[in-house]
Design a protein around this motif. Sequence first.
Motif, PDB file in Angstrom:
ATOM      1  N   THR A   1       0.823  -1.211   0.000  1.00 39.34           N
ATOM      2  CA  THR A   1       0.000   0.000   0.000  1.00 39.34           C
ATOM      3  C   THR A   1       0.855   1.258   0.000  1.00 39.34           C
ATOM      4  O   THR A   1       0.560   2.232  -0.721  1.00 39.34           O
ATOM      5  N   LEU A   2       1.913   1.266   0.787  1.00 41.19           N
ATOM      6  CA  LEU A   2       2.787   2.445   0.835  1.00 41.19           C
ATOM      7  C   LEU A   2       3.381   2.739  -0.539  1.00 41.19           C
ATOM      8  O   LEU A   2       3.511   3.901  -0.939  1.00 41.19           O
ATOM      9  N   ILE A   3       3.740   1.692  -1.267  1.00 42.95           N
ATOM     10  CA  ILE A   3       4.373   1.877  -2.576  1.00 42.95           C
ATOM     11  C   ILE A   3       3.332   2.204  -3.638  1.00 42.95           C
ATOM     12  O   ILE A   3       3.491   3.159  -4.418  1.00 42.95           O
ATOM     13  N   ARG A   4       2.242   1.448  -3.674  1.00 41.62           N
ATOM     14  CA  ARG A   4       1.261   1.622  -4.733  1.00 41.62           C
ATOM     15  C   ARG A   4       0.348   2.826  -4.515  1.00 41.62           C
ATOM     16  O   ARG A   4      -0.042   3.498  -5.459  1.00 41.62           O
ATOM     17  N   ALA A   5      -0.033   3.106  -3.278  1.00 41.21           N
ATOM     18  CA  ALA A   5      -1.006   4.167  -3.012  1.00 41.21           C
ATOM     19  C   ALA A   5      -0.358   5.499  -2.639  1.00 41.21           C
ATOM     20  O   ALA A   5      -0.907   6.559  -2.957  1.00 41.21           O
ATOM     21  N   TYR A   6       0.801   5.448  -1.989  1.00 44.34           N
ATOM     22  CA  TYR A   6       1.401   6.684  -1.472  1.00 44.34           C
ATOM     23  C   TYR A   6       2.706   7.062  -2.164  1.00 44.34           C
ATOM     24  O   TYR A   6       3.335   8.050  -1.789  1.00 44.34           O
ATOM     25  N   GLY A   7       3.132   6.278  -3.149  1.00 46.00           N
ATOM     26  CA  GLY A   7       4.314   6.632  -3.921  1.00 46.00           C
ATOM     27  C   GLY A   7       5.625   6.441  -3.207  1.00 46.00           C
ATOM     28  O   GLY A   7       6.638   7.028  -3.601  1.00 46.00           O
ATOM     29  N   PHE A   8       5.675   5.612  -2.160  1.00 49.41           N
ATOM     30  CA  PHE A   8       6.941   5.348  -1.473  1.00 49.41           C
ATOM     31  C   PHE A   8       7.850   4.530  -2.395  1.00 49.41           C
ATOM     32  O   PHE A   8       7.376   3.721  -3.196  1.00 49.41           O
ATOM     33  N   SER A   9       9.135   4.729  -2.259  1.00 48.79           N
ATOM     34  CA  SER A   9      10.089   3.824  -2.899  1.00 48.79           C
ATOM     35  C   SER A   9      10.186   2.563  -2.040  1.00 48.79           C
ATOM     36  O   SER A   9       9.698   2.519  -0.903  1.00 48.79           O
ATOM     37  N   ALA A  10      10.827   1.521  -2.572  1.00 45.72           N
ATOM     38  CA  ALA A  10      10.985   0.294  -1.790  1.00 45.72           C
ATOM     39  C   ALA A  10      11.806   0.558  -0.531  1.00 45.72           C
ATOM     40  O   ALA A  10      11.515   0.009   0.537  1.00 45.72           O
ATOM     41  N   THR A  11      12.839   1.403  -0.650  1.00 42.03           N
ATOM     42  CA  THR A  11      13.657   1.751   0.523  1.00 42.03           C
ATOM     43  C   THR A  11      12.819   2.469   1.566  1.00 42.03           C
ATOM     44  O   THR A  11      12.893   2.167   2.765  1.00 42.03           O
ATOM     45  N   GLN A  12      12.018   3.427   1.136  1.00 44.44           N
ATOM     46  CA  GLN A  12      11.173   4.165   2.075  1.00 44.44           C
ATOM     47  C   GLN A  12      10.136   3.255   2.721  1.00 44.44           C
ATOM     48  O   GLN A  12       9.866   3.361   3.917  1.00 44.44           O
ATOM     49  N   ALA A  13       9.549   2.353   1.944  1.00 47.71           N
ATOM     50  CA  ALA A  13       8.559   1.430   2.504  1.00 47.71           C
ATOM     51  C   ALA A  13       9.198   0.497   3.528  1.00 47.71           C
ATOM     52  O   ALA A  13       8.601   0.192   4.566  1.00 47.71           O
ATOM     53  N   GLY A  14      10.413   0.034   3.237  1.00 51.89           N
ATOM     54  CA  GLY A  14      11.113  -0.813   4.204  1.00 51.89           C
ATOM     55  C   GLY A  14      11.450  -0.072   5.478  1.00 51.89           C
ATOM     56  O   GLY A  14      11.301  -0.601   6.584  1.00 51.89           O
TER      57      GLY A  14
END
Length: 547
Positions: free
Chosen positions: A344-357
């Motif tokens: 959800t963080l990546i797909r809905a909020y535009g986080f990168s994988a690093t930011q989501a981790g």
Amino acid sequence: MTSKAAIFVDQAAFHRRDREATLAGRHLDSHPRAHAVASQASPCDELVIRAQPVAIAKPCRRKRLALSATILGSSMAFIDGSVVNVALPSIQSELGASIAAMQWVVNAYLLFLGALVLVGGAMGDKLGRRKVFIAGIAIFTVASAACGFAPGMSWLIAARAWQGVGAALLVPGSLAIIGAVFEGEERGRAIGTWAGVGAITSSLGPAAGGWLVDAFSWRAIFFLNLPLAAATIALAVASVPDSRNAAAPQTLDWPGAACTAAGLAALTFGLTEAPSRGFADPLVLGMIGAGVALLAAFVAIEAKSRDPMVPLDIFRSRDFSGANLVTLLLYFGLGGVLFFLPFTLIRAYGFSATQAGAAVLPMPLIIGLLSRFTGGLTSRFGARALLIVGPCVAGLGFAMLALPFVAGSYWAGFLPALVVLGLGMTITVAPLTTTVMASVGSERAGIASGINNAVARVASLLAIAVLGIVFVWSHDAALSARLDRLHLPQQSMRVLDADATSAAPSTPLARAQADAIADALRAVAALSAVCAWAAAGIAAATIRRKE
């Protein structure tokens, strides 16, 4: 995901008698020291180690190297369990995966780990712990390379299943080796070192894995296992004695393991296909029915087996049964949220994988730092009180994730919820271990802790399948309503299967799709909160008060 990277048991602990324990000079410490807890570990890992008899016949002369081997082996499982969820959107984009296929990338691993780990521990006790430990690492490594080279989703899912088989051998072996090599105060220090490193890898793994995904490719997270495995095998060969238990049963419960694996596979497949096919579909109904029938057959096999991997009479203890129900419900919610949150963080909020981790870092960090202090709370207030309070606090954390204001910002929304969730899990783990140990006695602590760890892993497996239905249906309903309000034509309800994009939503349609994914996570979090509060209620009803 979950949540969470290991379920372990040495089946010899089932059959060890008090006389043998006395001859070995080993008894479980009724008040074990508290150590850091790895969030990807299962709740009773330390108890599994303490339940192992010391291998007096084959003393270890290089204990530090042996401990390093077990730490590296466990770290592979911890890292793998925590970083794959962060890589799923990238995998989906490159391989064109459906949401169901993404669920199977995680569940194929959990399925075989959960179904075979009890037999894996027994194999180490019968054939030699080092031998089985190294075999597990070898299988895990080959499967990791196959994951890295996967040309499509079918290949990747099959390789992940073999990773689960390898983990079912190496993970219980790593804990059994620590118990066999160390005793007394040395064992306590070894557990502390192992747990501390596990807490660090669980905390930093998602962010580090996300960086590998962003800087290189999702394939890099699997190739990372190759040098770790080579070092682990070298250390194990050089330092770990190949201990075993002569009193171990000569037959392994392969019929029970096969029934468990087949039953969970059929049930999971049916639940995973339900969002797209519907529950009325003959395939869905058939697979769910077959899964239930096979799991019922597993219970019948265990009831008649001379050496069952799950002795059913252990569930006569009300405290033990209650502790496992608490584990099932709490880790069900945790596993579902940790699977869908990075997506959800990546797909809905535009986080990168690093930011989501990095976004999920507060929860494992809190568990790792504060878990060492909860042992004193258990002694003071009793396990029952904490098993009520802990799930209630965790449920509050889940509920905070379900509130609309979470979408405002990470710092004001997601962070407070993850902090509260981490506190709730921290309060719960230590009394859960204490309850499991006290409910069955020292002679069966090994099997009791192994069953509880298996329940935690199976809970995550079922969560991804069941909460996947909630996620997909909630997303489709929310997207349909938004498209109606925008007077836009109904788009395909398979938006979740489309390629992920890293750009922030800018068009009305893109914003509607992103908001629908966010709403789906809220639905998952809300149901997880209900499960956590139900776990608190079960603890109140089943766990006996402190006398």
